[in-house]
Scaffold this motif. Structure first.
Motif, PDB file in Angstrom:
ATOM      1  N   SER A 218       0.822  -1.221   0.000  1.00 27.99           N
ATOM      2  CA  SER A 218       0.000   0.000   0.000  1.00 27.99           C
ATOM      3  C   SER A 218       0.852   1.265   0.000  1.00 27.99           C
ATOM      4  O   SER A 218       0.623   2.201   0.763  1.00 27.99           O
ATOM      5  N   ALA A 219       1.873   1.247  -0.868  1.00 29.54           N
ATOM      6  CA  ALA A 219       2.730   2.428  -1.025  1.00 29.54           C
ATOM      7  C   ALA A 219       2.190   3.253  -2.189  1.00 29.54           C
ATOM      8  O   ALA A 219       1.663   2.703  -3.151  1.00 29.54           O
ATOM      9  N   VAL A 220       2.341   4.567  -2.073  1.00 31.84           N
ATOM     10  CA  VAL A 220       1.899   5.455  -3.146  1.00 31.84           C
ATOM     11  C   VAL A 220       2.739   5.142  -4.387  1.00 31.84           C
ATOM     12  O   VAL A 220       3.952   4.963  -4.257  1.00 31.84           O
ATOM     13  N   PRO A 221       2.237   5.129  -5.568  1.00 30.07           N
ATOM     14  CA  PRO A 221       0.871   5.462  -6.001  1.00 30.07           C
ATOM     15  C   PRO A 221      -0.096   4.286  -6.091  1.00 30.07           C
ATOM     16  O   PRO A 221      -1.077   4.360  -6.831  1.00 30.07           O
ATOM     17  N   PHE A 222       0.194   3.236  -5.351  1.00 31.62           N
ATOM     18  CA  PHE A 222      -0.656   2.032  -5.410  1.00 31.62           C
ATOM     19  C   PHE A 222      -1.396   1.835  -4.088  1.00 31.62           C
ATOM     20  O   PHE A 222      -1.608   0.716  -3.646  1.00 31.62           O
ATOM     21  N   HIS A 223      -1.770   2.935  -3.465  1.00 33.79           N
ATOM     22  CA  HIS A 223      -2.304   2.898  -2.106  1.00 33.79           C
ATOM     23  C   HIS A 223      -3.814   3.047  -2.049  1.00 33.79           C
ATOM     24  O   HIS A 223      -4.393   2.967  -0.970  1.00 33.79           O
ATOM     25  N   LEU A 224      -4.454   3.286  -3.198  1.00 32.99           N
ATOM     26  CA  LEU A 224      -5.848   3.757  -3.177  1.00 32.99           C
ATOM     27  C   LEU A 224      -6.803   2.759  -2.530  1.00 32.99           C
ATOM     28  O   LEU A 224      -7.853   3.134  -2.037  1.00 32.99           O
ATOM     29  N   TRP A 225      -6.412   1.468  -2.555  1.00 37.51           N
ATOM     30  CA  TRP A 225      -7.294   0.462  -1.987  1.00 37.51           C
ATOM     31  C   TRP A 225      -7.281   0.480  -0.458  1.00 37.51           C
ATOM     32  O   TRP A 225      -8.234   0.064   0.198  1.00 37.51           O
ATOM     33  N   ALA A 226      -6.178   0.951   0.114  1.00 37.79           N
ATOM     34  CA  ALA A 226      -5.938   0.731   1.548  1.00 37.79           C
ATOM     35  C   ALA A 226      -6.991   1.362   2.467  1.00 37.79           C
ATOM     36  O   ALA A 226      -7.558   0.667   3.319  1.00 37.79           O
ATOM     37  N   PRO A 227      -7.293   2.658   2.348  1.00 38.15           N
ATOM     38  CA  PRO A 227      -8.252   3.228   3.306  1.00 38.15           C
ATOM     39  C   PRO A 227      -9.625   2.563   3.233  1.00 38.15           C
ATOM     40  O   PRO A 227     -10.223   2.268   4.275  1.00 38.15           O
ATOM     41  N   ASP A 228     -10.113   2.279   2.007  1.00 39.92           N
ATOM     42  CA  ASP A 228     -11.443   1.670   1.899  1.00 39.92           C
ATOM     43  C   ASP A 228     -11.460   0.274   2.480  1.00 39.92           C
ATOM     44  O   ASP A 228     -12.409  -0.124   3.174  1.00 39.92           O
ATOM     45  N   ILE A 229     -10.423  -0.495   2.240  1.00 42.65           N
ATOM     46  CA  ILE A 229     -10.406  -1.878   2.708  1.00 42.65           C
ATOM     47  C   ILE A 229     -10.147  -1.930   4.208  1.00 42.65           C
ATOM     48  O   ILE A 229     -10.759  -2.718   4.934  1.00 42.65           O
ATOM     49  N   TYR A 230      -9.287  -1.045   4.705  1.00 44.70           N
ATOM     50  CA  TYR A 230      -9.053  -1.009   6.144  1.00 44.70           C
ATOM     51  C   TYR A 230     -10.347  -0.645   6.878  1.00 44.70           C
ATOM     52  O   TYR A 230     -10.631  -1.162   7.955  1.00 44.70           O
ATOM     53  N   GLU A 231     -11.128   0.262   6.291  1.00 41.00           N
ATOM     54  CA  GLU A 231     -12.345   0.686   6.968  1.00 41.00           C
ATOM     55  C   GLU A 231     -13.439  -0.369   6.857  1.00 41.00           C
ATOM     56  O   GLU A 231     -14.184  -0.591   7.809  1.00 41.00           O
ATOM     57  N   GLY A 232     -13.537  -1.027   5.693  1.00 41.83           N
ATOM     58  CA  GLY A 232     -14.630  -1.972   5.477  1.00 41.83           C
ATOM     59  C   GLY A 232     -14.428  -3.314   6.164  1.00 41.83           C
ATOM     60  O   GLY A 232     -15.383  -3.931   6.628  1.00 41.83           O
ATOM     61  N   ALA A 233     -13.188  -3.763   6.219  1.00 44.72           N
ATOM     62  CA  ALA A 233     -12.931  -5.088   6.806  1.00 44.72           C
ATOM     63  C   ALA A 233     -13.164  -5.045   8.317  1.00 44.72           C
ATOM     64  O   ALA A 233     -13.070  -3.987   8.932  1.00 44.72           O
ATOM     65  N   PRO A 234     -13.470  -6.211   8.912  1.00 45.87           N
ATOM     66  CA  PRO A 234     -13.562  -6.256  10.376  1.00 45.87           C
ATOM     67  C   PRO A 234     -12.257  -5.768  11.016  1.00 45.87           C
ATOM     68  O   PRO A 234     -11.184  -5.986  10.474  1.00 45.87           O
ATOM     69  N   THR A 235     -12.367  -5.108  12.150  1.00 49.28           N
ATOM     70  CA  THR A 235     -11.193  -4.409  12.715  1.00 49.28           C
ATOM     71  C   THR A 235     -10.050  -5.370  13.038  1.00 49.28           C
ATOM     72  O   THR A 235      -8.876  -5.002  12.899  1.00 49.28           O
ATOM     73  N   THR A 236     -10.375  -6.602  13.449  1.00 43.16           N
ATOM     74  CA  THR A 236      -9.288  -7.546  13.741  1.00 43.16           C
ATOM     75  C   THR A 236      -8.521  -7.897  12.478  1.00 43.16           C
ATOM     76  O   THR A 236      -7.300  -8.062  12.501  1.00 43.16           O
TER      77      THR A 236
END
Lengths: 123, 501
Positions: free
Chosen positions: B230-248
């Motif tokens: 999840s390093a720029v410029p290939f990071h766009l997935w990270a915030p959405d997936i971190y937020e959507g997935a269960p916190t664990t």
């Protein structure tokens, strides 16, 4: 090329002239006398000492009470199955630890005075 | 007879694979048993998996072999891989430990989640030991498939399903790019083994046809690997997936897979492709600067905790890539010290996220403004959060300051002055959102008394141990610093040994 065989099958095909090679190469420098540089499953398990069997037994026996109480407070009916599963995990873990210790002694990576006396003198 | 030394060298992986099969059988038989009243086994399997990880740690750390090539040079076991595997096992155990109560509160009843976590760990352990381009790809795919499913674990949540689908589509695309790069390497050199590749490139440094081909291939390989980090410029997935997935699962994503990919990058860049490292360096430097900038400015705007931690993770990845891009031993030394300390801080930050629940309706913290409840309800947790976020901001005398300082010193010694100046300035800016959290906890008065669910024992022990370590690192940093140095020394020594033999 190398044809990977299970330990049991490979040993029995050798007298038939099967050409099998070594898949793994250990580049460790032995600290102690090396008895077998690449010991087979049978050689390692035959070399199990009392301490190795104690490790297997202790790992299994210590795991079982852990499995009995592990996450079963709301599931009393799961206490015995969990204990059995934890015992299986302990048995496997103990066996692999004992296998590593025995193999390490044969490869000269761990102290192996007993093995040197028994095996190298008989060789 | 062929399968000999593999049973000793790869005992941890073989043990893990066999136990996973037993756990699947155990889970399926018990959960479908009317005699046992169809029990929900997540909690039980979490504790059993901790036992598995305990034995895995023993098998890894007390392996008598420390330098072995197995399965026809597909996998390597050396001190570096043992060290990284130990970190992964400890971090995974911490992640599972903090997830037990969360799974209960959030009604996550699928025992398969634990099995998938263990399978992902198997993939990561194999990835760290990979010494062949094919085994690298297979291990990455094993790890990735498990993570795709884990992201979509909460089947009743649209966010979780969306996160899983996004991760699958983007992850598959990046794996395709990675595979194309690996196939180009094989096409230009005919070599799959990393040690042979190093020798080949040393012997043919001026063959432009091959070097240009390898440079092209490395671009694709790096694209694939930077996506996984999840390093720029290939990071766009990270915030959405971190937020959507269960916190664990987010806690697992934010820590464990990244260590594996960084270890792989170390072998790639400093073993297989070191001769052409300086053509890669530009990409690393650009990615590092952009990651730090985006992580800093992206996090400034965030109102949700998980998205804040996602952007923070992107920023921290930029720091690690900065150390990596120095191209020297001190650079990877500073990077791996940073990794060890970052893992602790990441686990700690997610422990707070998972442990703080309002007793009424069992609602957990989602937004930054929810932190104000800690002022009256649990000021000790607030103090621990403050120490963690001060450490992440790089405030002395906490551990995070020293990890950043090592990286700055290495960047300056490598004459990378521009990146060092940018990083210092962005570190100051990033302090804003870390200290904003502390301001919310201690200075934004909340006159409502909110009753929190008691912070459970396992999390309390974890928080106290790691917080104490972060505080005391300044007094005695030598074990971590010298330990990492010795491990990396063996990596370099083995590289020369492989070259000359």
């Amino acid at each position: 090329g190398y044809f990977p065989l299970s330990p049991w099958v490979g040993e029995r095909l050798l007298p038939l002239g099967a050409v099998v090679g070594e898949m793994g190469v250990s580049k460790d420098i032995p600290k102690y006398p090396c008895i077998y540089p690449n010991p087979s499953f049978t050689e390692v398990t035959k070399n199990f000492r009392t301490d190795d069997y104690k490790i297997i037994a202790m790992a299994t026996l210590a795991s079982m009470p852990y499995g009995y109480i592990a996450g079963t407070s709301r599931l009393p009916q799961m206490r015995v199955p969990s204990m059995v599963m934890a015992g299986i995990i302990g048995l496997h873990g103990g066996f692999f630890i004992a296998y590593q210790q025995s193999g390490g002694r044969l490869m000269g990576r761990l102290a192996n005075d007993n093995e040197v006396k028994e095996l190298m003198t008989s060789k | 007879m062929s399968f000999k030394v593999e049973l000793i060298a790869m005992a941890p992986e073989i043990f893990l694979i066999s136990i996973i099969q037993y756990l699947i059988i155990y889970g399926v038989i018990c959960t479908t048993s009317s005699y046992l009243n169809y029990p929900i086994l997540v909690n039980n399997l979490s504790w059993l998996s901790l036992q598995v990880l305990f034995f895995l740690g023993l098998l890894t750390s007390y392996n008598p072999l420390t330098y072995t090539l197995t399965f026809n040079d597909l996998l390597i076991l050396d001190e570096f891989s043992i060290f990284i595997k130990t970190i992964i096992i400890i971090t995974t155990a911490c992640t599972i430990l903090i997830s037990v109560k969360y799974n209960h509160f959030e009604r996550i009843n699928a025992f398969e989640s634990i099995i998938l976590l263990l399978l992902a760990v198997t993939g990561i352990l194999l990835l760290i030991s990979s010494f062949n381009l094919i085994s690298i790809y297979l291990a990455i795919e094993l790890q990735s498939f498990c993570l795709y499913i884990l992201a979509a674990l909460n089947r009743t949540s649209e966010f979780s399903t969306e996160a899983g689908l996004k991760y699958f589509v983007l992850g598959a695309f990046s794996s395709g790019l990675l595979l194309f790069g690996l196939s180009l390497v094989y096409g230009f050199t005919g070599i799959l083994n990393l040690g042979d590749l190093f020798q080949f490139l040393c012997v043919n440094p001026y063959n432009l046809h091959i070097i240009n081909g390898i440079n092209l291939a490395s671009l694709f390989i790096l694209t694939g690997l930077l996506f996984k980090l999840s390093a720029v410029p290939f990071h766009l997935w990270a915030p959405d997936i971190y937020e959507g997935a269960p916190t664990t699962i987010t806690a697992f994503f934010a820590s464990v897979p990244k260590i594996g990919i960084l270890a792989l990058l170390t072998r790639f860049a400093y073993l297989g492709f070191y001769d052409i490292f300086f053509s890669w360096q530009e990409l690393f430097v650009i990615s590092a600067i952009c990651s730090i900038l985006l992580g800093t400015f992206g996090a400034l705007m965030q109102l949700k905790l998980k998205r804040l931690l996602a952007y923070s993770a992107i920023g921290h990845m930029g720091f690690m890539l900065m150390g990596f891009s120095c191209g020297c031993f001190e650079g990877i030394h500073a990077t791996f010290v940073y990794i060890v300390l970052y893992m602790m801080m990441a686990v700690l930050s997610f422990t707070f996220l998972l442990g703080i629940y309002r007793k009424k309706r069992l609602t957990r913290l989602n937004y930054l403004k929810d932190l104000t409840i800690l002022t009256n309800s649990n000021p000790l947790i607030g103090l621990s959060i403050a120490l963690t976020f001060f450490s992440m901001a790089g405030i002395p005398p906490l551990a995070g300051f020293f990890s950043k300082m090592f990286l700055f010193i290495v960047a300056i010694q490598s004459s990378m002055y521009t990146i060092a100046i940018i990083v210092v300035i962005t570190s100051v800016i990033s302090c804003f959102y870390y200290i904003r959290v502390i301001k919310l906890v201690f200075f934004d008065a909340n006159y409502l008394w909110v009753t929190l669910v008691r912070f459970d024992r396992e999390k309390s022990i974890l928080v106290s141990v790691i917080t104490t370590f972060l505080l005391c690192f300044a007094i005695y940093p030598l074990p971590i610093v010298y330990g990492v140095q010795n491990i990396l020394y063996f990596l370099v020594r083995n590289q020369f040994d492989l070259f000359y033999t």
